[in-house]
Design an enzyme around this catalytic site. Structure first.
Site, PDB file in Angstrom:
ATOM      1  CE  LYS A 183       4.525  -0.533  -5.380  1.00 31.00           C
ATOM      2  NZ  LYS A 183       5.205   0.137  -6.491  1.00 31.00           N
TER       3      LYS A 183
ATOM      4  CD  GLN B  15       4.434   2.715  -8.881  1.00 30.41           C
ATOM      5  OE1 GLN B  15       4.850   2.343  -7.790  1.00 30.41           O
ATOM      6  NE2 GLN B  15       3.969   1.860  -9.775  1.00 30.41           N
TER       7      GLN B  15
ATOM      8  CG  ASP C 252      11.314  -0.542  -7.021  1.00 31.07           C
ATOM      9  OD1 ASP C 252      10.507  -1.463  -6.788  1.00 31.07           O
ATOM     10  OD2 ASP C 252      10.976   0.605  -7.356  1.00 31.07           O
TER      11      ASP C 252
END
Ligand code: GUN
Length: 290
Positions: free
Chosen positions: A54, A98, A121
């Site tokens: 990422k 995460q 997200d």
């Protein structure tokens, strides 16, 4: 008949290139780069790989990547305080914590603490609600990537029969909402569905997200259907999806491979969401091609 193989890597590279162009215009207009903060708790090897990828993709698109690594035994208040600081930091446009998190931390409390307008997200309940009622927000990256692939392959999805296999908050549920937004007739099947095959056989679009290798059998697939395989299962035979690929490639009209299908689109969509967030926060026009 042999299916068209949907090249997720190529679609993702094209999306990343379009975002890169948009980012250049953003930097020219504002004098700063869009910023994505990624928080990694603990040493989970798979998570560390995702976070590294990422970060690389963020920098490659011309954006700033800010990584925060916390030890596996961090307490919840410390993590929430970090989220608060990132929420308040004007240089940060996107925040990603995460998952999974260690057991001493309440995942839901952390996700809910993120400013919904920095939640790239798309996991915050406010963004789930926005998607459900059709307000602009952030859509989770994996289902967003799936719908982009479907539109690139099929054009309009309007009126198509779509079946989503799996009902997770990260993939199945937002996927069903997105397909409804595209005017599909949507059926969600799951572990308690009495006869999964009967629903899959009726579908023009099949999205498999169950995490069981080869769960979707070739003889379930309607000839010519488009098959999107979200599964990433590590087996002795290597990485395989949720669909019996060797069989399905003979009946479907188009299918995503594993690896190289949906996976590359997920990170490209994270980059896209971060760009979109930065534009919204600064009042910069979003490139409609993105
Ligand atoms: N863990 C596995 N996939 C994801 C994702 O898309 N976002 C976050 N935050 N964690 C993940």
């Amino acid at each position: 008949m042999t299916a068209t193989i949907i090249d997720g890597k190529a679609h993702a590279a094209a999306l990343r290139a379009r975002v890169g162009t948009g980012v250049e215009a953003f930097v020219a207009a504002t004098g700063r780069k869009p910023g994505l903060a990624v928080v990694l708790v603990g040493e989970d090897a798979a998570s560390a790989v995702y976070v590294r990828n990422k970060g690389k993709a963020t920098v490659a698109a011309g954006m700033a990547s800010i990584e925060h690594r916390l030890s596996a035994d961090v307490d919840q208040d410390t993590l929430l305080a970090l989220v608060d600081r990132l929420n308040a930091d004007p240089a940060i446009d996107g925040i990603l914590v995460q998952l999974p998190l260690p057991t001493q931390i309440d995942e839901r409390a952390v996700i809910t603490r993120i400013d919904p307008d920095k939640d790239v997200d798309g996991f915050h309940p406010v963004n789930a609600g926005r998607l459900a009622i059709g307000i602009d927000g952030f859509v989770p990256c994996t289902p967003l990537g799936c719908v982009m692939l479907l539109k690139a392959v099929c054009g309009s999805l309007s009126g198509a029969e779509a079946v989503v296999i799996g009902r997770s908050n990260i993939v199945g549920k937002p996927m069903a909402q997105l397909l409804l937004r595209e005017s599909c007739t949507v059926t969600t099947v799951h572990s308690r569905t009495r006869d999964v095959a009967v629903h899959v056989r009726a579908a023009d679009i099949v999205v498999a997200a169950v995490g069981i290798p080869g769960f979707v059998r070739a003889d379930w697939i309607k000839p010519g259907a488009t098959v999107i395989d979200v599964g990433i299962n590590r087996t002795v035979a290597g990485l395989v999806g949720d669909v019996d690929y060797a069989g399905a490639v003979e009946v479907s009209g188009a299918i995503t491979p594993v690896p190289g299908g949906v996976g590359p689109m997920t990170i490209a969509c994270l980059i896209r969401n971060t760009y979109v967030s930065a534009c919204r926060r600064e009042g910069v026009a979003i490139d409609p091609a993105i």
